[in-house]
Each structure stands twice: as structure tokens, then as C-alpha cells.
Design a protein around this motif. Sequence first.
Motif, short mmCIF file in Angstrom:
data_model
loop_
_atom_site.label_atom_id
_atom_site.label_comp_id
_atom_site.label_asym_id
_atom_site.label_seq_id
_atom_site.Cartn_x
_atom_site.Cartn_y
_atom_site.Cartn_z
N UNK A 60 0.81 -1.23 0.00
CA UNK A 60 0.00 0.00 0.00
C UNK A 60 0.84 1.27 0.00
N UNK A 61 1.88 1.30 -0.84
CA UNK A 61 2.76 2.44 -0.72
C UNK A 61 3.03 3.17 -2.03
N UNK A 62 2.09 3.06 -2.95
CA UNK A 62 2.32 3.74 -4.22
C UNK A 62 1.73 5.14 -4.20
N UNK A 73 0.37 8.50 -6.16
CA UNK A 73 -0.47 8.62 -7.34
C UNK A 73 0.42 8.70 -8.57
N UNK A 74 0.10 7.86 -9.57
CA UNK A 74 0.93 7.82 -10.77
C UNK A 74 0.49 8.85 -11.81
N UNK A 75 -0.35 9.77 -11.39
CA UNK A 75 -0.78 10.83 -12.32
C UNK A 75 -1.92 10.37 -13.20
N UNK A 83 4.08 -3.71 -14.22
CA UNK A 83 3.15 -4.11 -13.18
C UNK A 83 3.43 -5.52 -12.65
N UNK A 125 -4.02 -6.62 -11.49
CA UNK A 125 -2.77 -5.91 -11.24
C UNK A 125 -2.66 -5.62 -9.74
N UNK A 126 -1.61 -6.08 -9.11
CA UNK A 126 -1.51 -5.91 -7.65
C UNK A 126 -0.37 -5.00 -7.22
N UNK A 169 0.37 -2.19 -4.50
CA UNK A 169 -0.56 -1.11 -4.17
C UNK A 169 -1.87 -1.63 -3.58
N UNK A 170 -1.84 -2.84 -3.11
CA UNK A 170 -2.96 -3.39 -2.33
C UNK A 170 -2.39 -3.86 -1.00
N UNK A 179 -9.15 -7.59 -17.85
CA UNK A 179 -8.96 -7.37 -16.41
C UNK A 179 -10.13 -8.06 -15.75
N UNK A 192 -11.12 -8.35 -11.82
CA UNK A 192 -10.64 -8.00 -10.50
C UNK A 192 -11.78 -7.93 -9.49
N UNK A 206 -10.62 -2.54 -1.42
CA UNK A 206 -9.44 -1.83 -1.94
C UNK A 206 -9.66 -0.34 -1.72
N UNK A 207 -8.61 0.44 -1.97
CA UNK A 207 -8.73 1.88 -1.76
C UNK A 207 -9.27 2.56 -3.01
N UNK A 214 -7.88 4.97 -4.37
CA UNK A 214 -6.69 5.19 -5.18
C UNK A 214 -6.41 3.96 -6.08
N UNK A 215 -6.62 2.77 -5.51
CA UNK A 215 -6.42 1.55 -6.31
C UNK A 215 -7.42 1.50 -7.47
N UNK A 275 -6.12 3.53 -10.18
CA UNK A 275 -5.05 2.85 -10.91
C UNK A 275 -5.67 1.86 -11.92
N UNK A 276 -6.66 1.11 -11.47
CA UNK A 276 -7.37 0.19 -12.38
C UNK A 276 -7.96 0.94 -13.56
N UNK A 293 -6.96 3.68 -14.94
CA UNK A 293 -5.94 4.05 -15.91
C UNK A 293 -5.49 2.85 -16.74
N UNK A 294 -5.37 1.71 -16.06
CA UNK A 294 -5.03 0.49 -16.80
C UNK A 294 -6.11 0.14 -17.81
#
Lengths: 269, 269
Positions: free
Chosen positions: A109-111, A113-115, A124, A178-179, A193-194, B175, B177, B194-195, B197-198, B201-202, B204-205
Amino acid sequence: MSKQNPFDQKKNAILEGINSLEPDLSPKGSIDHLCLPIMDLINSHKDMVTTSSCSGRISVFVEGTKSVSDDETKTGGKGLGGRWLYVSHEQDKVLNWIDTLREDEIEFESVEDTGDEFDNSIRYILYKYEPFILHVKCRDIKSASKLFNVAMSCGFRESGIGSNNTVAIRINIKLDVPVGLLDEKNKDRLIFFVSKRYISILDKLTVSKFIENKKKMDELYNKIDKEIISVPLEDESTKNQEVKETKEERRERKRKEGLERQRKLQSQE
Amino acid sequence: MSKQNPFDQKKNAILEGINSLEPDLSPKGSIDHLCLPIMDLINSHKDMVTTSSCSGRISVFVEGTKSVSDDETKTGGKGLGGRWLYVSHEQDKVLNWIDTLREDEIEFESVEDTGDEFDNSIRYILYKYEPFILHVKCRDIKSASKLFNVAMSCGFRESGIGSNNTVAIRINIKLDVPVGLLDEKNKDRLIFFVSKRYISILDKLTVSKFIENKKKMDELYNKIDKEIISVPLEDESTKNQEVKETKEERRERKRKEGLERQRKLQSQE
């Protein structure tokens, strides 16, 4: 010596490979033992031979480099330079797989924000469950169609006939999650990121997929047996060959042969 | 009146349906506009007709009841009593879909450990990306094989020929999930494990999957055009019908027809 037709030649060569205890060409090097009964059943039919199989598996890996060329993106596969974190075909080797990783190389859980933009260079970590798949080369389109129809009627809805009357038997019980990602600054570090708790929920779901998958394989076995193998024989050539055995005797023999091969393989492992 | 053969009859009936502006039988009620160019291209071939299609989509839903019977588990589908949370076929309607849910019905990262056993009664929230899929009925096994081979050579590796020479064109960019579950005590409440934020991320993927999917569709379009549509004509019957147009003229006409239909559909939406 009598000359065999090409299908029979090919079938004999394939069966020799299956029956030998030498490693095969797959990454694992051997046939998944759960596949053996259904393979033996199908191979007992004069018009069919299995050419490749996987009984179902969990896999976790870091993607390889994705850019095939500047304007082509390819995601989802291990690819070039990817790295396996865990693979197993065994239902009882799913829970707690994460503890096989070195604690100092992982972080949860330490990512940041990737923008908003999708960054093509991110590699990934993917967590997958892939179900049973089987390829069967058939003598002609008639036998291929028969096998295809049986598979579809059991819920293997992504099956299809391909080149040279080869039937691909496929079902859609998948996980594709994607984890995390690889730390680009320190390539030994895996950033999830989970949470670890989420991974354990996925693990439990994966076990349930293994169970569902096994049930579908059994259903397929029984239906192939009932509708293709143990049916009234159609032509004289097969009659001469098989008339000495009753349906029940043959089924029992096939079952025993499969179990015996499973035992052999497992004692090797 | 001359009597048509069954394939031509069927093809004409299907084309009438496609060209009408009445809603079709799919949940969405219309053809995805991204599919139109490739459908028009394929339908311009006298031996092929498209029967169903999806251009690719994001879907998020609560699973329905899973127990078909006491000892049968079925996971992964929306199923009976399931509930759509979000569906879109549009790449630009992916990001921030979660904001379409009512804030008071969702909660993030709040699931307690569900124990070591898999609980069959849990209804999960699944987040999926499903890519382009197309079914094409062909006149005979020869034309079906040709289309199948072109699809496979473009990376549509899960394609196959089914009953009645129908080719299913499939690719594996998915995907799948599990992101949460339904609160059994309060069925209006969605618990995400999940958060937020996660989820982003999904999202964007998923956008990157839409982009990859579109590229693969274009590649397929071009290869079908090059290797099946715009090839030297083989027999007299087609020659009479198509000789007035050059390859380039035909391609340009097909492209324009597809765009025109896209425009019509979009202005309706």
C-alpha cells in the motif's frame, strides 16, 4: 510393415512422448497430473489425440518490457525480461504464497499517485488465475465438431476449432488482477498497491476457482465419456478392435490407467 | 423470383437488422459504433456475415446468487439477481466512474478478515475489462478457416471456429478484479476492500486496454482487408459483381460507409 496414415503416425508419436518419463517442452517439464484422466480418455478414441494441456494455475509475475515498438503497447503477458514471483498448479499451494517472497523486497500500500496519464514504462505485478485448457487434434472435421459441441454444452464456452481440426477447449473462470509494480529505482523492490489482507482475499478466491475448475473438468470428462467414448460403435473397424470390452469395463480400465499415471507422476515430483 | 440459398437468405435477414435503426436484442440495444467499420468490411464479402459483436467495455457489478445447486458453485458472472454498478464502451468514460455511485452507499478498505474458509454466500463486486469480440457466420469451412487464420495471425489467439462455420474472433486483453462485496446486512451498502486510489489505478489500466484493443481492431481490419477482401478475385460469379471497382475504390467506399453509420449512431446516442 503396413503404412500408417499421417494422423495415426502423428498420434503414435505424441502418445510416445506422453508415456515417456522424459521432461516435455513446457516450462514445468511434465504433464499436470489432474489432466491425465481426461487425456487418457480422449486418447482412447481412434480419431483424437491431445497435443497440449494445462490443468489450471495461479501465477504472479512482474511484467517484462512492454514496448514492442514506439507506438505499440502490449500489456498483460510476462513477456521479455519478466520475472515469475510464484506459480503453482496445486490448489493446496495457494494460500500464503506471498510468504515465499523475501520480506525486505516487498512493501504494501505504498504507491504514490501515478498521475492521470498512463505510464507505459511501468512494469506491473500481475496476479492471475488461469483455468484448465486442452488442445485435441482430431482426424477430421466430423470428430472435431463432435468434441467441440460436447465441450460447449458443458460450459466451455470459449472453445473453438482451429487449424488441422485441432479443438481448443477453454472456459472463462479467470482472475486477472494488477496488484503492484516494480520499483524502477531499485529493481529488487516490489511495491504492492494493495494490502496483504487483499492478497489473502484473492488467494481464497483463487482456491474457489481451483475447485470450480476441477468440477468443470469432471463434468467434461463424464460427458465426453458418455457422448463420445462409450457410445454404440458405428463402423466395423472399431467394432473388431473394441468389442471384447463392455462400456463399464472400458471406463473402469481408463480410470485405473489415469490414476496409475497420476501416482507415478506424483511419486516423481 | 429466384430462390436464394439458405446462407444468402440468412445473410440478407441479418443485414436488414443491422441497417435498421430499431433497437437490437443486446442489453445496450445498438451496435457499438467502433465495430461498424470492420463489420461493414466483413459483410462486403459474399461468403461472410457478422452475427454479434462487442467493441470492448468496462463493467463493474455485484454478482448475483451463485449457488445453482447445493454442491455447485458458479463465480464470475453477473448471474441471477446481480446488479450493474457501471458499464461503458467508451474509453473517455472510464476515469472517475466511481463518482457516479452515491457516496453514502460505499465504503473503502473496510472488510474484516473473512476467515480461512471460502464463503460461498459472499456476493463480490467485480471490475472487468472485456475486449473486442466478433462472431462471423461463413458460407463454408474454407472461408471460415481463412478468416480464422487471419485473426490468429493478428494475435487474436483465442479465436476458434464453432458450429455452422461461425468464427469467434477473441483476444486475451482482460482485467478481472474482485474489488469488494455486498454488505449482507444492508444490501444497499457496497464495501470495497481496496482503496479509492487503487480503483483509479485500475481505471488508468483500463484506458490503456481500450487503446491497445483499438490498435488490435485496426490491425485486424487492415489484415482482413489485405488478405481476404482486396485480393485477386477467384471465380467468375464474384468477378461479374465486383469488377467495376478497384481495390482502392472499394476500400475507400467501405471506410466511408462505416464512418457514415458511426455518425448516424452517435447522433442518435
